[in-house]
Design a protein around this motif. Structure first.
Motif, mmCIF file in Angstrom:
data_model
loop_
_atom_site.group_PDB
_atom_site.id
_atom_site.type_symbol
_atom_site.label_atom_id
_atom_site.label_comp_id
_atom_site.label_asym_id
_atom_site.label_seq_id
_atom_site.Cartn_x
_atom_site.Cartn_y
_atom_site.Cartn_z
ATOM 1 N N ARG A 1 10.150 37.855 -73.657
ATOM 2 C CA ARG A 1 8.720 39.177 -72.719
ATOM 3 C C ARG A 1 7.350 38.546 -73.945
ATOM 4 N NH1 ARG A 1 12.024 43.747 -70.866
ATOM 5 N NH2 ARG A 1 13.271 42.591 -69.467
ATOM 6 N N ALA A 2 8.032 38.605 -75.292
ATOM 7 C CA ALA A 2 6.688 38.082 -75.856
ATOM 8 C C ALA A 2 5.922 36.406 -75.490
ATOM 9 C CB ALA A 2 7.198 37.954 -77.169
ATOM 10 N N GLU A 3 7.074 35.637 -75.461
ATOM 11 C CA GLU A 3 6.716 34.478 -74.562
ATOM 12 C C GLU A 3 5.591 34.043 -73.560
ATOM 13 O OE1 GLU A 3 7.202 30.351 -76.724
ATOM 14 O OE2 GLU A 3 6.687 32.914 -77.108
ATOM 15 N N GLY A 4 6.374 34.640 -73.289
ATOM 16 C CA GLY A 4 5.671 34.014 -70.898
ATOM 17 C C GLY A 4 3.977 34.250 -71.054
ATOM 18 N N ALA A 5 3.134 35.522 -72.170
ATOM 19 C CA ALA A 5 1.789 34.691 -72.035
ATOM 20 C C ALA A 5 1.504 33.480 -72.748
ATOM 21 C CB ALA A 5 1.286 36.142 -72.450
ATOM 22 N N ARG A 6 1.700 33.825 -73.700
ATOM 23 C CA ARG A 6 1.441 32.323 -74.536
ATOM 24 C C ARG A 6 2.481 30.908 -73.819
ATOM 25 N NH1 ARG A 6 2.745 28.571 -77.319
ATOM 26 N NH2 ARG A 6 5.200 28.888 -76.470
ATOM 27 N N ALA A 7 2.961 31.052 -73.403
ATOM 28 C CA ALA A 7 3.839 29.824 -72.610
ATOM 29 C C ALA A 7 3.092 29.562 -71.710
ATOM 30 C CB ALA A 7 4.620 29.966 -71.950
ATOM 31 N N LEU A 8 2.395 30.376 -70.715
ATOM 32 C CA LEU A 8 0.960 30.522 -69.212
ATOM 33 C C LEU A 8 0.182 29.596 -70.212
ATOM 34 C CD1 LEU A 8 0.638 30.570 -65.897
ATOM 35 C CD2 LEU A 8 -0.156 32.792 -67.004
ATOM 36 N N GLU A 9 -0.330 30.150 -70.957
ATOM 37 C CA GLU A 9 -1.677 29.306 -71.055
ATOM 38 C C GLU A 9 -1.394 28.133 -72.268
ATOM 39 O OE1 GLU A 9 -5.202 30.821 -71.763
ATOM 40 O OE2 GLU A 9 -3.672 31.893 -70.772
ATOM 41 N N ASP A 10 -0.712 27.692 -72.888
ATOM 42 C CA ASP A 10 0.248 26.536 -73.275
ATOM 43 C C ASP A 10 -0.345 25.409 -71.876
ATOM 44 O OD1 ASP A 10 0.489 24.819 -74.923
ATOM 45 O OD2 ASP A 10 2.516 24.116 -74.732
ATOM 46 N N LEU A 11 1.132 25.875 -70.556
ATOM 47 C CA LEU A 11 0.930 25.083 -70.004
ATOM 48 C C LEU A 11 -0.730 24.969 -69.356
ATOM 49 C CD1 LEU A 11 4.209 27.326 -67.574
ATOM 50 C CD2 LEU A 11 3.612 24.590 -68.913
ATOM 51 N N LYS A 12 -1.499 25.583 -69.234
ATOM 52 C CA LYS A 12 -2.690 25.446 -68.866
ATOM 53 C C LYS A 12 -3.412 24.527 -69.857
ATOM 54 C CE LYS A 12 -4.513 29.710 -67.163
ATOM 55 N NZ LYS A 12 -4.868 31.052 -67.418
ATOM 56 N N LYS A 13 -3.252 24.680 -71.175
ATOM 57 C CA LYS A 13 -3.931 23.445 -72.361
ATOM 58 C C LYS A 13 -3.078 21.947 -71.955
ATOM 59 C CE LYS A 13 -4.654 26.667 -75.848
ATOM 60 N NZ LYS A 13 -3.180 27.207 -77.189
ATOM 61 N N LYS A 14 -1.703 21.820 -70.895
ATOM 62 C CA LYS A 14 -1.409 20.886 -71.018
ATOM 63 C C LYS A 14 -1.635 20.223 -69.998
ATOM 64 C CE LYS A 14 2.150 20.564 -75.032
ATOM 65 N NZ LYS A 14 2.392 21.836 -74.944
ATOM 66 N N GLY A 15 -2.372 20.508 -69.540
ATOM 67 C CA GLY A 15 -3.441 20.179 -68.141
ATOM 68 C C GLY A 15 -2.947 20.817 -66.422
ATOM 69 N N MET A 16 -2.037 21.756 -66.456
ATOM 70 C CA MET A 16 -1.014 22.278 -65.650
ATOM 71 C C MET A 16 -2.759 23.050 -64.274
ATOM 72 S SD MET A 16 2.903 23.282 -65.780
ATOM 73 C CE MET A 16 2.948 23.188 -63.445
ATOM 74 N N GLN A 17 -2.531 22.954 -63.224
ATOM 75 C CA GLN A 17 -3.043 23.062 -62.926
ATOM 76 C C GLN A 17 -3.261 24.628 -62.264
ATOM 77 O OE1 GLN A 17 -6.155 21.117 -59.624
ATOM 78 N NE2 GLN A 17 -5.832 23.200 -58.547
ATOM 79 N N VAL A 18 -3.479 26.235 -62.846
ATOM 80 C CA VAL A 18 -3.068 27.322 -62.071
ATOM 81 C C VAL A 18 -3.176 28.117 -61.112
ATOM 82 C CG1 VAL A 18 -1.683 28.905 -62.811
ATOM 83 C CG2 VAL A 18 -2.154 27.285 -64.738
ATOM 84 N N THR A 19 -2.570 28.242 -59.931
ATOM 85 C CA THR A 19 -3.206 29.081 -58.797
ATOM 86 C C THR A 19 -1.796 30.438 -58.387
ATOM 87 O OG1 THR A 19 -4.064 27.239 -57.620
ATOM 88 C CG2 THR A 19 -3.348 29.192 -56.569
ATOM 89 N N VAL A 20 -3.399 31.281 -58.624
ATOM 90 C CA VAL A 20 -2.396 32.962 -58.657
ATOM 91 C C VAL A 20 -2.654 33.413 -57.316
ATOM 92 C CG1 VAL A 20 -2.568 35.072 -59.440
ATOM 93 C CG2 VAL A 20 -3.089 33.516 -60.832
ATOM 94 N N LEU A 21 -1.115 33.144 -56.086
ATOM 95 C CA LEU A 21 -1.169 33.267 -55.185
ATOM 96 C C LEU A 21 -1.625 35.241 -54.945
ATOM 97 C CD1 LEU A 21 0.833 31.457 -55.008
ATOM 98 C CD2 LEU A 21 1.399 32.506 -52.811
ATOM 99 N N ASN A 22 -2.563 35.332 -54.011
ATOM 100 C CA ASN A 22 -3.250 36.731 -53.616
ATOM 101 C C ASN A 22 -1.795 37.467 -53.040
ATOM 102 O OD1 ASN A 22 -3.012 36.394 -50.638
ATOM 103 N ND2 ASN A 22 -4.978 35.334 -50.931
ATOM 104 N N GLU A 23 -2.663 39.136 -52.441
ATOM 105 C CA GLU A 23 -1.461 39.844 -52.060
ATOM 106 C C GLU A 23 -1.410 39.288 -50.725
ATOM 107 O OE1 GLU A 23 0.870 41.950 -53.062
ATOM 108 O OE2 GLU A 23 0.261 41.486 -54.990
ATOM 109 N N ALA A 24 -2.239 39.338 -50.062
ATOM 110 C CA ALA A 24 -1.814 39.235 -48.541
ATOM 111 C C ALA A 24 -0.971 37.579 -48.398
ATOM 112 C CB ALA A 24 -2.708 39.406 -47.978
ATOM 113 N N GLU A 25 -0.583 36.649 -49.029
ATOM 114 C CA GLU A 25 0.134 35.650 -49.187
ATOM 115 C C GLU A 25 1.231 36.037 -50.012
ATOM 116 O OE1 GLU A 25 -0.046 33.452 -47.800
ATOM 117 O OE2 GLU A 25 -1.816 33.253 -46.742
ATOM 118 N N LEU A 26 1.545 36.773 -50.609
ATOM 119 C CA LEU A 26 2.922 37.092 -50.954
ATOM 120 C C LEU A 26 3.171 37.515 -50.267
ATOM 121 C CD1 LEU A 26 2.191 38.089 -54.755
ATOM 122 C CD2 LEU A 26 2.931 36.107 -54.497
#
Ligand code: TK8
Length: 338
Positions: free
Chosen positions: A278-303
């Motif tokens: 759980r501590a690592e999750g937020a850091r991993a997401l930031e790192d993935l962005k830094k590594k160049g991944m394009q992040v999309t958050v699906l909205n509630e309607a799509e979920l």
């Protein structure tokens, strides 16, 4: 009064210490080599927890239990390791519960999409009566369930295009675990679900045999999927548990003190692993962005669209002899939400 009390307290203390050390001496630990196989890299939440488990178990057994961790599926995929445990060729492992459905199909209940809203609900159900009841069913199949670790909420990655809505999944070749619920779920959403073991996944993504996969952000980072996947969609479609297993053949040969120590270490590793993941999750997401991944958050309607579309997969699971279990689980979750 003070002077009378003190020596008496000291005496009590001395007796207590004596009894405790006697008990420790009496604990019967024989030398054991414990092979602990897992699918992820050594530098991952799984690897860190495996190391914790080995150290904790050594401490509890006066160094008699020597656990050796085998990372990156060096001893085989989840399915292969389960079979090695059943046959007695390997002592312990940690696998996704989703890969256990061929052995105890009730575990499919944890694959129900959008079942848990958060980690707290997952912990309560897994460590509560439902989770324990399912673990108990493994014994008849040659496995002993010891504890649930957190794999985590699963998200989508792929190399084709950003997935911002369910329809974007159309025609995407998506690797899933070898589990009918995942296959049905993603096929119903328009993807082309390809069941494959995790150990073959990186190569399959690299060679474009498949376009994408789904796993928690921790795993996407520790498995370096960012090297071969450009797009990450935050969907949290399933909360995925890992389960720590022992071979029943091996377990049955352990003494009572030894079983108690292995169990206690498994539970301690669970608490360590969940906190770490759980501590690592937020850091991993930031790192993935830094590594160049394009992040999309699906909205509630799509979920919600995904949730509705996946419903028949849920119904199918319930209808195949699991209606009671699904009801029991729904009731537990409802109780937690009150
Ligand atoms: C690792 C797997 C992995 C799981 C998967 O051996 O297969 O996608 O999420 O964690 O158990």
């Amino acid at each position: 009064e003070q002077t009378l009390k003190k020596p008496f307290q000291r005496l009590l203390l001395a007796i207590a210490i004596g009894a405790a050390s006697l008990a420790a001496q009496a604990a019967d630990f024989k030398p054991h080599i414990v092979r602990f196989g897992y699918g992820l890299a050594e530098d991952s939440n799984q690897g860190r927890a495996a190391k914790f488990l080995a150290e904790d178990l050594a401490k509890r057994t006066d160094g008699k239990f020597r656990m050796k961790g085998f990372a990156s599926a060096a001893l085989g995929s989840d399915l292969q390791m389960q079979n090695a445990l059943i046959g007695g060729a390997q002592e312990m492992t940690v696998v996704s519960t989703a890969t256990l459905v061929g052995i105890v199909d009730d575990f499919g209940v944890f694959d129900l999409p959008f079942l848990f809203a958060n980690e707290k609900e997952a912990d309560a159900v897994l460590d509560g009566p439902v989770g324990q009841k399912l673990m108990a069913k493994l014994e008849a199949k040659g496995l002993v369930g010891l504890a649930y670790w957190e794999n985590g909420f699963r998200n989508l990655t792929n190399s084709k295009h950003a997935i911002a809505k369910m329809d974007d999944l159309k025609g995407v070749k998506l690797r899933v675990m070898q589990n009918p619920m995942y296959i049905d779920m993603f096929n119903s959403m328009g993807a082309n679900a390809v069941p494959l073991s995790f150990s073959e996944l990186f190569t399959a993504l690299e060679s474009k045999t498949v376009d994408g996969q789904e796993n928690p952000v921790n795993t996407i980072e520790s498995s370096k999927f960012y090297e071969v996947q450009k797009y990450l969609s935050i969907t949290r479609h399933v909360y995925s548990p890992w389960i720590v297993l022992a071979s029943k053949k091996w377990w049955d040969g352990l003494g009572a003190d030894e079983k108690k120590a292995v169990m206690a270490s498994a539970v301690a590793s669970r608490d360590f692993e969940r906190k770490d993941s759980r501590a690592e999750g937020a850091r991993a997401l930031e790192d993935l962005k830094k590594k160049g991944m394009q992040v999309t958050v699906l909205n509630e309607a799509e979920l919600d669209k995904m949730r509705q579309t996946a419903r028949p997969a849920t119904t199918k699971f319930a209808a195949s002899g699991h209606a009671e279990l699904v009801k029991e689980l729904d009731a537990e979750v409802a109780k937690l939400r009150k």
